[in-house]
Every structure is written in structure tokens, then in C-alpha cells.
Design a protein around this motif. Structure first.
Motif, PDB file in Angstrom:
ATOM      1  N   THR A  48       0.620  -1.342   0.003  1.00 48.01           N
ATOM      2  CA  THR A  48       0.008   0.151   0.061  1.00 48.01           C
ATOM      3  C   THR A  48       0.732   1.371  -0.118  1.00 48.01           C
ATOM      4  OG1 THR A  48      -0.147   0.010   2.529  1.00 48.01           O
ATOM      5  CG2 THR A  48      -1.816  -1.219   1.204  1.00 48.01           C
ATOM      6  N   ASN A  49       2.097   1.352   0.291  1.00 48.15           N
ATOM      7  CA  ASN A  49       2.953   2.720   0.649  1.00 48.15           C
ATOM      8  C   ASN A  49       3.487   2.803  -0.528  1.00 48.15           C
ATOM      9  OD1 ASN A  49       5.271   4.156   1.427  1.00 48.15           O
ATOM     10  ND2 ASN A  49       4.459   3.875   3.461  1.00 48.15           N
ATOM     11  N   PRO A  50       3.392   4.054  -1.047  1.00 47.42           N
ATOM     12  CA  PRO A  50       3.911   4.487  -2.268  1.00 47.42           C
ATOM     13  C   PRO A  50       5.424   4.489  -2.288  1.00 47.42           C
ATOM     14  CG  PRO A  50       2.461   6.420  -1.446  1.00 47.42           C
ATOM     15  CD  PRO A  50       2.794   5.297  -0.297  1.00 47.42           C
ATOM     16  N   GLU A  51       6.110   4.465  -1.268  1.00 46.52           N
ATOM     17  CA  GLU A  51       7.746   4.228  -1.228  1.00 46.52           C
ATOM     18  C   GLU A  51       7.890   2.679  -1.753  1.00 46.52           C
ATOM     19  OE1 GLU A  51       9.840   5.431   2.286  1.00 46.52           O
ATOM     20  OE2 GLU A  51       8.110   6.304   2.970  1.00 46.52           O
ATOM     21  N   PHE A  52       7.064   1.789  -1.460  1.00 43.03           N
ATOM     22  CA  PHE A  52       7.226   0.379  -2.163  1.00 43.03           C
ATOM     23  C   PHE A  52       6.655   0.310  -3.507  1.00 43.03           C
ATOM     24  CE2 PHE A  52       7.920   0.388   2.494  1.00 43.03           C
ATOM     25  CZ  PHE A  52       9.171  -0.541   2.589  1.00 43.03           C
ATOM     26  N   GLU A  53       5.920   1.137  -4.129  1.00 39.37           N
ATOM     27  CA  GLU A  53       5.419   1.111  -5.325  1.00 39.37           C
ATOM     28  C   GLU A  53       6.270   0.241  -6.313  1.00 39.37           C
ATOM     29  OE1 GLU A  53       2.760   3.205  -8.701  1.00 39.37           O
ATOM     30  OE2 GLU A  53       3.425   4.383  -6.892  1.00 39.37           O
ATOM     31  N   TRP A  54       7.511   0.627  -6.243  1.00 38.91           N
ATOM     32  CA  TRP A  54       8.333  -0.046  -7.381  1.00 38.91           C
ATOM     33  C   TRP A  54       8.708  -1.603  -7.167  1.00 38.91           C
ATOM     34  CZ3 TRP A  54      12.691  -2.758  -5.491  1.00 38.91           C
ATOM     35  CH2 TRP A  54      12.952  -2.562  -4.109  1.00 38.91           C
ATOM     36  N   LEU A  55       8.316  -2.153  -5.991  1.00 33.73           N
ATOM     37  CA  LEU A  55       8.313  -3.499  -5.816  1.00 33.73           C
ATOM     38  C   LEU A  55       7.189  -4.332  -6.317  1.00 33.73           C
ATOM     39  CD1 LEU A  55      10.311  -5.757  -4.460  1.00 33.73           C
ATOM     40  CD2 LEU A  55       9.203  -5.090  -2.324  1.00 33.73           C
ATOM     41  N   GLU A  60       3.753  -8.847  -8.874  1.00 36.12           N
ATOM     42  CA  GLU A  60       2.670  -9.112  -9.715  1.00 36.12           C
ATOM     43  C   GLU A  60       3.387 -10.084 -10.728  1.00 36.12           C
ATOM     44  OE1 GLU A  60       1.141  -5.373 -11.173  1.00 36.12           O
ATOM     45  OE2 GLU A  60       0.257  -4.991  -9.173  1.00 36.12           O
ATOM     46  N   LEU A  61       4.627  -9.740 -11.300  1.00 37.63           N
ATOM     47  CA  LEU A  61       5.014 -10.815 -12.305  1.00 37.63           C
ATOM     48  C   LEU A  61       5.348 -11.911 -11.589  1.00 37.63           C
ATOM     49  CD1 LEU A  61       6.563 -11.018 -15.032  1.00 37.63           C
ATOM     50  CD2 LEU A  61       8.528 -10.362 -13.898  1.00 37.63           C
ATOM     51  N   MET A  62       5.783 -12.232 -10.363  1.00 35.69           N
ATOM     52  CA  MET A  62       5.699 -13.600  -9.806  1.00 35.69           C
ATOM     53  C   MET A  62       4.415 -14.162  -9.647  1.00 35.69           C
ATOM     54  SD  MET A  62       8.361 -12.359  -7.082  1.00 35.69           S
ATOM     55  CE  MET A  62       7.857 -13.791  -5.702  1.00 35.69           C
ATOM     56  N   GLY A  63       3.571 -13.642  -9.416  1.00 35.01           N
ATOM     57  CA  GLY A  63       2.311 -14.129  -9.396  1.00 35.01           C
ATOM     58  C   GLY A  63       1.626 -14.558 -10.771  1.00 35.01           C
ATOM     59  N   ASP A  64       1.954 -13.916 -11.641  1.00 34.51           N
ATOM     60  CA  ASP A  64       1.458 -14.108 -13.063  1.00 34.51           C
ATOM     61  C   ASP A  64       2.381 -15.264 -13.552  1.00 34.51           C
ATOM     62  OD1 ASP A  64      -0.117 -11.887 -13.205  1.00 34.51           O
ATOM     63  OD2 ASP A  64       1.168 -10.548 -14.366  1.00 34.51           O
ATOM     64  N   LEU A  65       3.437 -15.366 -13.178  1.00 32.69           N
ATOM     65  CA  LEU A  65       4.301 -16.524 -13.812  1.00 32.69           C
ATOM     66  C   LEU A  65       3.824 -17.896 -12.994  1.00 32.69           C
ATOM     67  CD1 LEU A  65       7.984 -15.163 -13.876  1.00 32.69           C
ATOM     68  CD2 LEU A  65       6.504 -15.907 -15.741  1.00 32.69           C
ATOM     69  N   ASP A  66       3.378 -17.929 -11.707  1.00 35.19           N
ATOM     70  CA  ASP A  66       2.937 -19.014 -11.046  1.00 35.19           C
ATOM     71  C   ASP A  66       1.615 -19.436 -11.973  1.00 35.19           C
ATOM     72  OD1 ASP A  66       4.883 -18.950  -9.270  1.00 35.19           O
ATOM     73  OD2 ASP A  66       3.832 -18.129  -7.756  1.00 35.19           O
ATOM     74  N   ARG A  67       0.723 -18.557 -12.077  1.00 33.28           N
ATOM     75  CA  ARG A  67      -0.480 -19.035 -12.835  1.00 33.28           C
ATOM     76  C   ARG A  67      -0.126 -19.286 -14.265  1.00 33.28           C
ATOM     77  NH1 ARG A  67      -2.044 -14.462  -9.814  1.00 33.28           N
ATOM     78  NH2 ARG A  67      -1.251 -12.882 -11.278  1.00 33.28           N
TER      79      ARG A  67
END
Length: 70
Positions: A48-55, A60-67
Motif C-alpha cells: 500500500t505504501n507509495p515508497e514500495f510501489e517499485w516492488l 505481480e510478475l511472480m504471481g503471473d508466472l505462477d498462474r
């Protein structure tokens, strides 16, 4: 079968990279804010924190690859 092994290798490598980046971001956040977030706080920060948005993109890519792999 080799293709499935390649997907698993990629997923494992990305998880390790993600783990390292999360730990580095946690240390930087702790240094900047003079607080050390616990695991629950850290998860909330990186989602949720904007400071971590880059992560989030890597998460999301890891989740997509798992799917795709499944």
C-alpha cells in the motif's frame, strides 16, 4: 519436462530476488523512518505504501508466472 524445469528455475530465482529486495527496502525504510516494521507491517507497506510501489511490479510478475506455470 525441461520447459517446466525452466519455469520453476525462473520462479525460484525471482522469489530469491524479491526476498532480497524486500529486505533491502525494509532496511532503508527503517533507516529513513527510525522504525523497523515487523513482517505484517512490512507486507502492508509493500502493498500500500507509495515508497514500495517499485516492488509491486515484481510481486505481480511472480504471481503471473505462477498462474502461467500452473
Amino acid at each position: 519436462m525441461a520447459e517446466a524445469d525452466d519455469w520453476q528455475t525462473l520462479a525460484n530465482t525471482l522469489r530469491e530476488l524479491h526476498r532480497t529486495l524486500v529486505e533491502t527496502a525494509r532496511l532503508e525504510y527503517a533507516r529513513a523512518h527510525l522504525v523497523s516494521p515487523g513482517p505484517g507491517e512490512l507486507r502492508q507497506l509493500w502493498t500500500t505504501n507509495p515508497e514500495f510501489e517499485w516492488l509491486r511490479g515484481l510481486s505481480e510478475l511472480m504471481g503471473d508466472l505462477d498462474r502461467v506455470r500452473d
